[in-house]
Design a protein around this motif. Sequence first.
Motif, PDB file in Angstrom:
ATOM      1  N   SER A  58       0.864  -1.329   0.145  1.00  0.00           N
ATOM      2  CA  SER A  58      -0.154   0.143   0.288  1.00  0.00           C
ATOM      3  C   SER A  58       0.774   1.174  -0.069  1.00  0.00           C
ATOM      4  N   ALA A  59       0.218   1.962  -0.455  1.00  0.00           N
ATOM      5  CA  ALA A  59       1.721   3.423  -0.990  1.00  0.00           C
ATOM      6  C   ALA A  59       0.595   4.310  -1.165  1.00  0.00           C
ATOM      7  N   ASP A  77       4.865   9.123  -3.912  1.00  0.00           N
ATOM      8  CA  ASP A  77       5.706   7.514  -3.374  1.00  0.00           C
ATOM      9  C   ASP A  77       6.054   7.040  -3.478  1.00  0.00           C
ATOM     10  N   ARG A  78       7.628   6.401  -3.511  1.00  0.00           N
ATOM     11  CA  ARG A  78       8.418   6.151  -4.429  1.00  0.00           C
ATOM     12  C   ARG A  78       8.417   4.583  -3.029  1.00  0.00           C
ATOM     13  N   LYS A 104       9.476   7.603 -15.042  1.00  0.00           N
ATOM     14  CA  LYS A 104       9.748   7.039 -13.373  1.00  0.00           C
ATOM     15  C   LYS A 104       9.266   5.591 -12.754  1.00  0.00           C
ATOM     16  N   PHE A 105       9.291   4.734 -13.665  1.00  0.00           N
ATOM     17  CA  PHE A 105      10.019   3.826 -13.888  1.00  0.00           C
ATOM     18  C   PHE A 105      11.694   3.496 -14.429  1.00  0.00           C
ATOM     19  N   ILE A 109       9.039   2.534  -8.647  1.00  0.00           N
ATOM     20  CA  ILE A 109       8.377   3.721  -9.228  1.00  0.00           C
ATOM     21  C   ILE A 109       8.975   4.778  -8.614  1.00  0.00           C
ATOM     22  N   THR A 110       9.098   5.696  -8.812  1.00  0.00           N
ATOM     23  CA  THR A 110       8.987   7.096  -7.889  1.00  0.00           C
ATOM     24  C   THR A 110       7.749   8.092  -8.354  1.00  0.00           C
ATOM     25  N   ASN A 111       7.449   8.936  -7.630  1.00  0.00           N
ATOM     26  CA  ASN A 111       6.065   9.813  -7.518  1.00  0.00           C
ATOM     27  C   ASN A 111       4.697   9.316  -8.362  1.00  0.00           C
ATOM     28  N   LEU A 112       4.684   8.363  -7.472  1.00  0.00           N
ATOM     29  CA  LEU A 112       3.478   7.260  -7.778  1.00  0.00           C
ATOM     30  C   LEU A 112       2.155   8.672  -7.985  1.00  0.00           C
TER      31      LEU A 112
END
Lengths: 107, 120
Positions: free
Chosen positions: A12-13, A17-18, A61-62, A75-78
């Motif tokens: 869960s994010a 989030d990263r 971002k991937f 994965i950054t900046n979800l």
Amino acid sequence: DIQMTQYPSSLSASVGDRVTITCRASQDIRSSLAWFQQKPGRAPQSLIYATYTLQTGVPSKFSGSASGTDFTLTITNLQPEDFATYFCLQYYTYPFTFGGGTRVEIK
Amino acid sequence: EVQLVEFGGGLVQPGGSLRLSCAASGFRFGDYYMDWVRQAPGRGLEWVARIRNKANSDTTEYAASVRGRFTISRDDSKNSLFLQMSSLKIEDSAIYYCVMGYSGSVFDVWGQGTKVTVSS
């Protein structure tokens, strides 16, 4: 057969989030590792192949990385569109084998 | 546009047979290796079979779970891929995807899938 152990099976994010997802190969697969994203009711979509190489059109971002037989998808900046299930695939030798998947859910 | 469209899925009894087809368009079909990948309901992905191109003698590879029961084939003149499935088991129930690596990568083009249900 090469076993691909993927973890976590779910996480869960929050938006922004990263997150990192890992696949561990049971033996050397060189760089023959790909990552896929799948949304409910849809076919998987290719994100990364050859461990690091982004598929055309996939945002930066991937990213993919490796350390020995451990392969990681970051994965950054979800964003809301990133909440999906992610799978790894080894294509070094037959039979090709997928990881069990990681479901990324909204916290 | 590179496109793969599967058809031929349906309901079949255990022990029965079914033939899946995949129609390819937008690329030189005969140049490429082609694969089938399946996904059981609520489960992960399983690679099923591969057929190489004519330059590699259309040779094939299979997952152990289907070897001897499934046959992958192709008709390059019709831009078509096939999966002949026989002696079907309940555990063969899945969505079957036709897949290929087009742009020098692996499995970057997927069809929409066709559903196979094995049940009495």
